[in-house]
Design a protein around this motif. Structure first.
Motif, PDB file in Angstrom:
ATOM      1  N   UNK A 158       0.721  -1.452  -0.398  1.00  0.00           N
ATOM      2  CA  UNK A 158      -0.001  -0.118   0.114  1.00  0.00           C
ATOM      3  C   UNK A 158       0.962   1.250   0.081  1.00  0.00           C
ATOM      4  N   UNK A 159       1.717   0.922   0.659  1.00  0.00           N
ATOM      5  CA  UNK A 159       2.872   2.164   1.161  1.00  0.00           C
ATOM      6  C   UNK A 159       3.515   2.308  -0.792  1.00  0.00           C
ATOM      7  N   UNK A 160       3.629   1.381  -1.319  1.00  0.00           N
ATOM      8  CA  UNK A 160       4.919   0.941  -2.685  1.00  0.00           C
ATOM      9  C   UNK A 160       3.330   2.363  -3.695  1.00  0.00           C
ATOM     10  N   UNK A 161       2.250   1.655  -3.076  1.00  0.00           N
ATOM     11  CA  UNK A 161       1.351   2.765  -4.228  1.00  0.00           C
ATOM     12  C   UNK A 161       0.923   3.762  -4.201  1.00  0.00           C
ATOM     13  N   UNK A 162       0.925   4.118  -3.124  1.00  0.00           N
ATOM     14  CA  UNK A 162       1.115   5.819  -3.038  1.00  0.00           C
ATOM     15  C   UNK A 162       2.603   7.022  -3.202  1.00  0.00           C
ATOM     16  N   UNK A 163       3.414   5.970  -3.117  1.00  0.00           N
ATOM     17  CA  UNK A 163       4.362   6.164  -3.162  1.00  0.00           C
ATOM     18  C   UNK A 163       4.831   7.015  -4.701  1.00  0.00           C
ATOM     19  N   UNK A 164       3.820   5.327  -5.677  1.00  0.00           N
ATOM     20  CA  UNK A 164       3.859   5.324  -6.878  1.00  0.00           C
ATOM     21  C   UNK A 164       2.888   6.761  -7.623  1.00  0.00           C
ATOM     22  N   UNK A 165       2.345   6.692  -6.473  1.00  0.00           N
ATOM     23  CA  UNK A 165       0.914   8.470  -7.187  1.00  0.00           C
ATOM     24  C   UNK A 165       1.079   9.211  -6.717  1.00  0.00           C
ATOM     25  N   UNK A 166       2.515   9.186  -5.935  1.00  0.00           N
ATOM     26  CA  UNK A 166       3.266  10.549  -6.572  1.00  0.00           C
ATOM     27  C   UNK A 166       3.866  11.193  -6.667  1.00  0.00           C
ATOM     28  N   UNK A 167       4.807  10.447  -8.262  1.00  0.00           N
ATOM     29  CA  UNK A 167       5.138  10.175  -8.749  1.00  0.00           C
ATOM     30  C   UNK A 167       6.816  10.567  -8.594  1.00  0.00           C
ATOM     31  N   UNK A 168       6.938   8.825  -7.630  1.00  0.00           N
ATOM     32  CA  UNK A 168       8.319   8.901  -6.879  1.00  0.00           C
ATOM     33  C   UNK A 168       8.211   7.033  -7.888  1.00  0.00           C
ATOM     34  N   UNK A 169       9.829   7.332  -8.252  1.00  0.00           N
ATOM     35  CA  UNK A 169      10.259   5.656  -8.224  1.00  0.00           C
ATOM     36  C   UNK A 169       9.942   5.152  -7.076  1.00  0.00           C
ATOM     37  N   UNK A 170       9.585   3.989  -7.319  1.00  0.00           N
ATOM     38  CA  UNK A 170       9.634   3.125  -6.274  1.00  0.00           C
ATOM     39  C   UNK A 170      10.894   1.769  -6.401  1.00  0.00           C
ATOM     40  N   UNK A 171      10.863   1.184  -5.271  1.00  0.00           N
ATOM     41  CA  UNK A 171      11.759   0.341  -5.081  1.00  0.00           C
ATOM     42  C   UNK A 171      11.260  -1.074  -4.360  1.00  0.00           C
ATOM     43  N   UNK A 172      11.335  -2.093  -4.052  1.00  0.00           N
ATOM     44  CA  UNK A 172      11.213  -2.863  -2.868  1.00  0.00           C
ATOM     45  C   UNK A 172      12.073  -3.941  -2.262  1.00  0.00           C
ATOM     46  N   UNK A 173      11.924  -4.147  -1.042  1.00  0.00           N
ATOM     47  CA  UNK A 173      13.573  -5.672  -0.740  1.00  0.00           C
ATOM     48  C   UNK A 173      12.385  -7.016   0.158  1.00  0.00           C
ATOM     49  N   UNK A 174      11.463  -7.741  -0.164  1.00  0.00           N
ATOM     50  CA  UNK A 174      11.178  -8.921   0.229  1.00  0.00           C
ATOM     51  C   UNK A 174      11.433  -9.953   0.317  1.00  0.00           C
ATOM     52  N   UNK A 175      12.677 -10.656   0.515  1.00  0.00           N
ATOM     53  CA  UNK A 175      13.251 -12.086  -0.036  1.00  0.00           C
ATOM     54  C   UNK A 175      11.992 -13.197  -0.022  1.00  0.00           C
ATOM     55  N   UNK A 176      11.162 -13.152   1.078  1.00  0.00           N
ATOM     56  CA  UNK A 176      10.038 -14.078   1.090  1.00  0.00           C
ATOM     57  C   UNK A 176       9.372 -14.152   0.006  1.00  0.00           C
ATOM     58  N   UNK A 177       9.061 -13.240  -1.284  1.00  0.00           N
ATOM     59  CA  UNK A 177       7.985 -13.058  -1.943  1.00  0.00           C
ATOM     60  C   UNK A 177       8.512 -13.278  -3.321  1.00  0.00           C
ATOM     61  N   UNK A 179       8.836 -13.351  -7.298  1.00  0.00           N
ATOM     62  CA  UNK A 179       9.476 -11.869  -8.268  1.00  0.00           C
ATOM     63  C   UNK A 179       7.954 -11.741  -8.814  1.00  0.00           C
ATOM     64  N   UNK A 180       6.945 -12.172  -9.225  1.00  0.00           N
ATOM     65  CA  UNK A 180       5.819 -12.314  -9.390  1.00  0.00           C
ATOM     66  C   UNK A 180       4.831 -10.334  -9.197  1.00  0.00           C
ATOM     67  N   UNK A 181       5.013 -11.003  -7.243  1.00  0.00           N
ATOM     68  CA  UNK A 181       4.322  -9.747  -6.693  1.00  0.00           C
ATOM     69  C   UNK A 181       5.066  -8.439  -6.716  1.00  0.00           C
ATOM     70  N   UNK A 182       6.282  -8.504  -6.484  1.00  0.00           N
ATOM     71  CA  UNK A 182       6.956  -6.990  -7.699  1.00  0.00           C
ATOM     72  C   UNK A 182       5.960  -6.715  -8.902  1.00  0.00           C
ATOM     73  N   UNK A 183       5.991  -7.726  -9.622  1.00  0.00           N
ATOM     74  CA  UNK A 183       6.145  -7.048 -10.875  1.00  0.00           C
ATOM     75  C   UNK A 183       4.765  -6.493 -11.521  1.00  0.00           C
ATOM     76  N   UNK A 184       3.366  -7.302 -10.357  1.00  0.00           N
ATOM     77  CA  UNK A 184       2.476  -6.702 -10.046  1.00  0.00           C
ATOM     78  C   UNK A 184       1.992  -6.034  -9.164  1.00  0.00           C
ATOM     79  N   UNK A 185       2.752  -5.148  -8.727  1.00  0.00           N
ATOM     80  CA  UNK A 185       3.107  -3.591  -8.126  1.00  0.00           C
ATOM     81  C   UNK A 185       3.818  -2.954  -8.898  1.00  0.00           C
ATOM     82  N   UNK A 186       4.256  -3.048  -9.857  1.00  0.00           N
ATOM     83  CA  UNK A 186       4.580  -2.276 -10.754  1.00  0.00           C
ATOM     84  C   UNK A 186       6.273  -1.629  -9.550  1.00  0.00           C
ATOM     85  N   UNK A 187       6.940  -2.505  -9.671  1.00  0.00           N
ATOM     86  CA  UNK A 187       8.176  -2.024  -8.551  1.00  0.00           C
ATOM     87  C   UNK A 187       8.762  -3.236  -8.692  1.00  0.00           C
TER      88      UNK A 187
END
Length: 317
Positions: A158-177, A179-187
């Motif tokens: 949810x934070x990533x989605x809102x940051x993207x809405x502000x026009x920010x470039x977003x990357x995320x880290x989570x070793x338990x997930x 790749x498809x989760x990050x791709x679906x979120x557009x980060x």
């Protein structure tokens, strides 16, 4: 049966409609009187004869379960269970549950709110005007900057989605997930050190475990871009407060925003009171909507377990 209720928001609102199903089922409700989370010693005195708890951030050490022979369920009012010795709970036959997702929107919105407050120095400006002054701001804009999300569960997404809405470039880290989760979120997906090195703003959304204690330590804070903002709305032990203070004093960080602390209330925090630190009282998850969802979920879990049924929100076997 007797139900102990300890979350401060529910103890202030003892007629909250979410508690009505417990009363309707004939359970006796007891409320904590401290106005803060209970210590292990206080729980030892409060739990004899209690069958279930709707729990805040109280300290459920192994010794607590030795004095809770009637206890069957601890329903966490929230998602964090790091204050509960789950091995001791299992040994005592106590089911521990939580309310996943109930406060995700509230915490995500607070995280973004703290990003703005830290970027623009809003608390300092407000305090100056209240004091009859007319201070000038020296803030930074978030649009076009890079945002690093550490932990990509419900809140992180949810934070990533809102940051993207502000026009920010977003990357995320989570070793338990996957790749498809990050791709679906557009980060973009990144390792932790790489994520920090590309981030102007970073927020953490992971549980406090031995391996995540001081996840943001001096070495990792030094990886951030010059003038970065650090936000913690998860658990206090994730951020090395002394290291963050050193980074602020050295001018490497623009600001720090924290809702959680090593000890709470944060009477010994080295960050509270610093002019470039925004401090709030572990309230990110406390909106009217989130309180209602957490209370309803915890009450439902207590009733489910006391009926001898399995709760889908259980974090113990």
């Amino acid at each position: 049966m007797k139900i102990l209720i300890t979350p401060t928001s529910l103890c202030r609102d003892r007629d909250n409609p979410a508690l009505e199903p417990l009363r309707a089922a004939g359970h006796e409700l007891r409320f904590a009187e401290t106005g803060r989370p209970l210590t292990a010693a206080e729980l030892v005195g409060a739990l004899p004869g209690v069958d279930g708890v709707i729990a805040g951030l109280d300290e459920y050490s192994a010794a607590v379960f030795d004095h809770a022979s009637e206890l069957k369920v601890i329903a966490r009012y929230g998602v964090g269970v790091d204050n509960v010795d789950r091995d001791a709970a299992v040994a005592a036959g106590v089911v521990v549950t939580r309310t996943p997702g109930a406060n995700a929107v509230a915490v995500a919105e607070m995280t973004i709110g703290l990003a703005f407050a830290a970027a623009r120095g809003i608390p300092r400006l407000d305090a100056g005007v209240r004091a009859g002054q007319w201070p000038r701001g020296e803030g930074i804009e978030l649009t076009g900057r890079s945002y690093g999300v550490v932990g990509f569960g419900a809140i992180g997404r949810l934070v990533a989605d809102r940051a993207r809405g502000l026009g920010m470039r977003v990357a995320a880290y989570d070793p338990l997930l996957p790749d498809a989760v990050f791709e679906a979120a557009g980060v973009d997906r990144a390792d932790l050190d790489d994520l920090l090195s590309m981030s102007d703003v970073v927020s953490v959304h992971v549980p406090l475990l031995p391996e995540t204690h001081h996840l943001l330590d001096a070495r990792r804070l030094a990886l951030l871009r010059a003038g970065a903002i650090v936000i913690n709305t998860a658990r206090g032990g994730l951020l090395d407060e002394a290291a963050a203070l050193s980074a602020l004093e050295a001018g490497r960080l623009h600001a720090v925003a924290i809702d959680v602390y090593d000890t709470e209330p944060p009477t010994a925090s080295v960050l509270v009171g610093h002019p470039r630190v925004v401090s709030t009282p572990h309230s990110a998850g406390h909106t009217r909507e989130a309180i209602a969802r957490m209370a309803q979920g915890a009450v439902a879990d207590v009733l489910t377990v006391l009926r001898g049924e399995r709760s889908p929100n259980a974090v113990t076997p």
